[in-house]
Design a protein around this motif. Structure first.
Motif, PDB file in Angstrom:
ATOM      1  N   ARG A   1       0.826  -1.137  -0.102  1.00  0.00           N
ATOM      2  CA  ARG A   1       0.055  -0.118  -0.005  1.00  0.00           C
ATOM      3  C   ARG A   1       0.817   1.311   0.026  1.00  0.00           C
ATOM      4  NH1 ARG A   1      -2.947  -3.853   2.435  1.00  0.00           N
ATOM      5  NH2 ARG A   1      -5.179  -3.845   2.383  1.00  0.00           N
TER       6      ARG A   1
ATOM      7  N   ASP B   1      -9.590   5.078  -1.571  1.00  0.00           N
ATOM      8  CA  ASP B   1      -9.141   4.122  -0.758  1.00  0.00           C
ATOM      9  C   ASP B   1     -10.155   3.007  -0.285  1.00  0.00           C
ATOM     10  OD1 ASP B   1      -7.182   6.502   1.432  1.00  0.00           O
ATOM     11  OD2 ASP B   1      -6.642   5.339  -0.334  1.00  0.00           O
TER      12      ASP B   1
ATOM     13  N   GLN C   1     -13.764   0.574   5.449  1.00  0.00           N
ATOM     14  CA  GLN C   1     -12.407   0.180   5.259  1.00  0.00           C
ATOM     15  C   GLN C   1     -11.755   0.827   6.239  1.00  0.00           C
ATOM     16  OE1 GLN C   1     -11.208  -2.298   3.995  1.00  0.00           O
ATOM     17  NE2 GLN C   1     -12.861  -3.335   2.469  1.00  0.00           N
TER      18      GLN C   1
ATOM     19  N   ARG D   1      -8.481   1.476   6.640  1.00  0.00           N
ATOM     20  CA  ARG D   1      -7.301   2.465   6.184  1.00  0.00           C
ATOM     21  C   ARG D   1      -7.944   3.582   5.248  1.00  0.00           C
ATOM     22  NH1 ARG D   1      -5.663  -2.784   5.658  1.00  0.00           N
ATOM     23  NH2 ARG D   1      -3.418  -3.178   6.348  1.00  0.00           N
TER      24      ARG D   1
ATOM     25  N   GLU E   1      -9.585  -0.777  -1.160  1.00  0.00           N
ATOM     26  CA  GLU E   1      -9.318  -1.767  -0.012  1.00  0.00           C
ATOM     27  C   GLU E   1     -10.346  -3.113  -0.217  1.00  0.00           C
ATOM     28  OE1 GLU E   1      -7.352  -1.919   2.970  1.00  0.00           O
ATOM     29  OE2 GLU E   1      -6.405  -0.403   1.587  1.00  0.00           O
TER      30      GLU E   1
END
Lengths: 172, 230
Positions: free
Chosen positions: A19, A43, B75, B77, A47
């Motif tokens: 990442r 993002d 998510q 992150r 993911e």
């Protein structure tokens, strides 16, 4: 740093962790959206793609006796969780790209995983017209088209013989 | 579980998760360190989870989910990166971000191993604990000690507080909970742990009564395992 690969030397840095490498490249080449909110969507979508990719990875190194069950599980998630999620995004704005009406990294990540889905079972994509259209559209972009051609640095599916050899060397 | 997003409209992020550390705790830490007040809606029954899914608020039918600035983000992150950017805890440029990301990912890898210990079946737990201790001692703690040694600064990246100092502190506290002797050979990590713990927002979060969640209760985990089928 953590005794693992991938590792990429770029711009004087020695980077590990997928990442962090991807984020740096995307920022450098302007493929990470225009602001923090676009980045948040990128993002989030990225993911999900990574989660799916992680599920598909063990299929190749899984012992043959467990493989059937795992394949069924993965196909179920593809069909019922992931592909619908991305089809829904495209449907919601009707644009050619997932975020911000221009090419970003997540369009590339999505194309890649759609090709793997197709390798696993080409019928999985059938109910998703917008995903199929995106797949064609992104595949036609000049740089991508070139990468899809034989002779590029794109790697083929791993085969059973390579896995057995790797298993002996790297002890997994 | 209440439906309204009044809190979200008032500008406060709203966190959707179980009343447990799990994958939400690092988000709680970052918000707290940034001095951001947040609300929590706890998932208590499978029906709570089903409702969130049915209402289409979970892109991948999973939590953590955070409502923030008009977005419904899932998510971990994605949520962490957005918060870090908004509150200026993500470094000053792409190269600093690359280091922050690299260090963060190592921390998340070890955290994931620790999470697996918590949710693993009781008979697998011993072996997983051994693995975690081995990796902590031989791979992860040395890597971060080395970073601090290399520049001699008070923070991991860019000589100022960023998200990764907060992630690291949180991890070091879990390492200590697991086995307090693990930290002994790492003086710079111990110093960073003390230093970051003393920052006002962090100090407040470490006090009883904050939204920080306690160590997992194995009985509750087993009950949750039956109810939520994992």
């Amino acid at each position: 740093m953590f005794q693992q690969v991938p590792m990429v030397e770029i711009d004087g840095m020695t980077l590990v962790q997928t990442r962090s490498i991807l984020n740096y490249i995307a920022t450098k080449y302007n493929l990470y959206g225009k602001d923090a909110k676009e980045r948040a969507l990128i993002d989030m979508y990225t993911e999900g793609i990574f989660d799916l990719t992680e599920m598909m990875l063990p299929l190749v190194i899984c012992p043959p006796d467990q493989r059937e069950a795992k394949i069924l599980l993965v196909k179920d998630k593809i069909k019922n969780r992931y592909l619908p999620a991305y089809e829904k995004v495209l449907k919601s704005h009707g644009q050619d790209y997932l975020v911000g009406n221009k090419l970003t990294r997540v369009d590339i990540h999505l194309l890649e995983v759609l090709l793997y889905v197709e390798e696993l079972d080409s019928s999985l994509l059938a109910p998703f017209p917008l995903l199929k259209a995106l797949k064609n559209r992104i595949s036609s972009l000049p740089n991508v088209k070139k990468f899809l051609q034989p002779g590029s640095q794109r790697k083929p599916p791993i085969n059973a013989k390579q896995i057995e050899e790797a298993r002996k060397i790297f002890k997994f | 579980m209440c439906e309204t997003t009044v809190a979200a409209m008032a500008g406060k992020p709203v966190l959707y998760y179980w009343d447990a550390r799990g994958r939400m705790e690092c988000i709680r830490w970052l918000l707290a360190a940034a001095g951001v007040e947040f609300e929590e809606k706890f998932i208590e029954t499978p029906a709570d989870m089903e409702k969130l899914i049915k209402d289409g608020r979970l892109m991948f039918q999973q939590v953590p989910m955070v409502e923030i600035d008009g977005m419904t983000l899932v998510q971990t992150r994605a949520i962490l990166n957005y918060i870090a950017t908004k509150y200026n805890l993500y470094g000053k440029d792409a190269k600093e971000r690359a280091l922050i990301d690299m260090y963060t990912e190592g921390i998340l890898d070890l955290s994931e191993m620790m999470l697996q210990v918590v949710i693993s079946l009781p008979e697998q737990r011993e072996a997983k604990i051994s693995l975690v201790k081995e990796k902590t001692k031989n791979r992860y703690l040395p890597a971060y000690e080395k970073v601090l040694k290399s520049h001699g600064q008070d923070y991991l990246v860019g000589n100022r507080l960023t998200k990764v100092d907060i992630h690291l502190l949180e991890l070091l506290l879990y390492v200590e909970e697991l086995d307090s002797s693990l930290l002994a050979p790492f003086p710079l990590l111990k110093a960073l742990k003390s230093r970051i713990s003393s920052l006002p927002n962090v100090k407040k979060f470490l006090q009883p009564g904050s939204q920080r969640k306690p160590p997992p209760d194995m009985k509750r985990i087993e009950e949750a395992r039956k109810a939520f089928k994992f």
